[in-house]
Each structure stands twice: as C-alpha cells, then as structure tokens.
Design an enzyme around this catalytic site. Structure first.
Site, PDB file in Angstrom:
ATOM      1  N   CYS A   1       0.833  -1.215   0.000  1.00 48.43           N
ATOM      2  CA  CYS A   1       0.000   0.000   0.000  1.00 48.43           C
ATOM      3  C   CYS A   1       0.862   1.258   0.000  1.00 48.43           C
ATOM      4  O   CYS A   1       0.535   2.250  -0.667  1.00 48.43           O
ATOM      5  CB  CYS A   1      -0.939   0.014   1.209  1.00 48.43           C
ATOM      6  SG  CYS A   1      -2.044  -1.402   1.273  1.00 48.43           S
TER       7      CYS A   1
ATOM      8  N   ARG B   1      -7.951  -4.568  -3.085  1.00 49.02           N
ATOM      9  CA  ARG B   1      -7.535  -3.383  -3.866  1.00 49.02           C
ATOM     10  C   ARG B   1      -8.547  -3.188  -4.999  1.00 49.02           C
ATOM     11  O   ARG B   1      -8.406  -3.749  -6.083  1.00 49.02           O
ATOM     12  CB  ARG B   1      -6.121  -3.581  -4.435  1.00 49.02           C
ATOM     13  CG  ARG B   1      -5.086  -3.792  -3.355  1.00 49.02           C
ATOM     14  CD  ARG B   1      -3.687  -3.983  -3.877  1.00 49.02           C
ATOM     15  NE  ARG B   1      -2.872  -4.580  -2.836  1.00 49.02           N
ATOM     16  CZ  ARG B   1      -2.320  -3.919  -1.827  1.00 49.02           C
ATOM     17  NH1 ARG B   1      -2.454  -2.613  -1.742  1.00 49.02           N
ATOM     18  NH2 ARG B   1      -1.617  -4.560  -0.911  1.00 49.02           N
TER      19      ARG B   1
END
Ligand code: BEZ
Length: 236
Positions: free
Chosen positions: A52, A135
C-alpha cells in the site's frame, strides 16, 4: 462478515452508491461533491503496509497527471483517521522509494472503520479477508456513473500507468464515439462502430470508406492521432 453472506456489488453502468465520509481532507459527500469530474475511488487493505505504501507514493506522484485529465482521486481503507494521518506523515517524512521522496498525499483518504462504504462498494471480499478491503478501483464519470471496475488481491500492487490508460480510453471512447482495441495507447488506431447495414458492410469491404482499414466487414479501424486525443482530454 459471514463467508457466504450475499452482498450487492455495484456494477458497470450503475449509479455510484452515495455516502458521506470523514477523510484526511475533511468531510465528503460522494459522489455529489465530484459532479462534473471523473473520479477514481480506490481501496487499499491497510495503512502502514508495504504494498500500500508503494501504491500511495506512486499514485500521489501521478496525481497531477490524473487531475489534468479531469479526474480526482479518493482512497479508502478500513482504518481510522489518526492512523491515516500518521501513515501519510510517515510517507512524506521518512520513506524514499524508487526515486520518490517527500511525497505528500493530497487527495482524500476515507476512514472506514465501520466498513460502511467498503461494504457498499463490494470492497470486502471474505475469501480474501474479512477485515481488510481488497484493492478495488472504481472509475466514475462526471455524471456519477460507474464506468469500469478493477479488483486486485491483497498481495498485488496495481499498475498506475494502466489505470491512467483506462481513464484516457474511457474518455476517448466518449469524445470520439469509437472503441479502443487491445493494448490501445493514445495515437494507436481506434475501432469504428460495426457496420449497421448490409450496404455499409459492402462499402467497407470494397474500400469505399477510405478513412478506414477493414480486416473484415465487422472489424474496421481508423486513425486518431495522439495530439487530437490529448488536446481534447488534457487540461493544463
Ligand atoms: C501490503 O500492502 O503490503 C499488504 C496489505 C495486506 C496484506 C498483504 C500485503
């Protein structure tokens, strides 16, 4: 969340589900606050995680490019506001990665501890995780309609050049009434709508549509130069 709980997931062509949320840039009313702009709403699994962090540094570094294509970015994870703030401060102050440093994430990052927004958008996928969003990437047009959805698992960092390509291809299709072939990039030939009558099909096969190249009656392309595309789409 129970593993076999049925969740209504938004689909391409649906109106983007509405919500109000607290973000690192203040409160937002979604999608109303973004009317007139494209917006990419995306989720990430958790703050202070390496994939991330690499994604946020990359996306933040490209933000201006997306803004020039009339597109705003909005992130989300199942973390609280103070975690978001601390993580974004750490990214700016401490992390140097692939030539990127001092990266300031200026786009809003939604706190979604209750998972209210994540659940509305089908970002919690129990086979992958009950507590972390996958995601997800939602491309939403200036009228608030979902135009593309892409999901990636927790372990796979996104390709942000591909997300930019998708944004430009969607806008090009809208502006020029064409479709884009495999691996299309601005400047490549585009696909013209299929012939809608036997006469048009015949003309195309006989080479009478001289701005087109036809591989068969249903598969014709034409040139659309890069400058024409970018002039229409990019605002500097
Ligand atoms: C990461 O961003 O590094 C990550 C997050 C959740 C699971 C696996 C990796």
């Amino acid at each position: 969340m129970e593993e076999n709980q049925v969740i209504a997931m938004p689909r391409i062509g649906d109106k983007a589900p509405e919500f109000k949320a607290v973000t690192t840039q203040g409160e937002i009313n979604f999608p109303a606050d973004y009317k007139g702009s494209w917006v990419i709403l995306f989720s990430h699994p958790a703050d202070f995680t390496p994939v991330c962090t690499s994604e946020f540094m990359t996306f933040a570094s490209m933000e201006q490019k997306f803004n020039e294509a009339n597109c705003k970015l909005v992130g989300l994870s199942v973390d609280g506001l103070y975690s978001h703030i601390a993580w974004l401060r750490t990214i700016k102050e401490k992390i140097e990665y692939k030539g990127m440093k001092n990266v300031e994430v200026k786009f809003p990052l939604i706190e979604d501890i209750t998972m209210e927004v994540a659940k509305k958008y089908g970002m919690i996928q129990p086979g992958e995780s009950n507590t972390k969003a996958v995601r997800a990437v939602f491309f939403i047009d200036p009228k608030g309609i979902i135009r593309t959805i892409i999901y990636y698992p927790l372990s796979l960092g996104r390709n942000f050049e591909e997300l930019f390509r998708v944004l430009i291809a969607l806008q090009t299709a809208d502006e020029f009434g064409i479709a884009t072939p495999a691996d299309w990039q601005p400047g490549d030939d585009v696909i013209v709508p299929p012939a809608g009558s036997c006469g048009t099909a015949k003309d195309r096969m006989e080479g009478k549509a001289d701005d087109m190249k036809c591989y068969d009656w249903f598969f014709c392309t034409k040139k659309l130069d890069k400058d024409t595309v970018l002039k229409k789409i990019l605002k500097k």
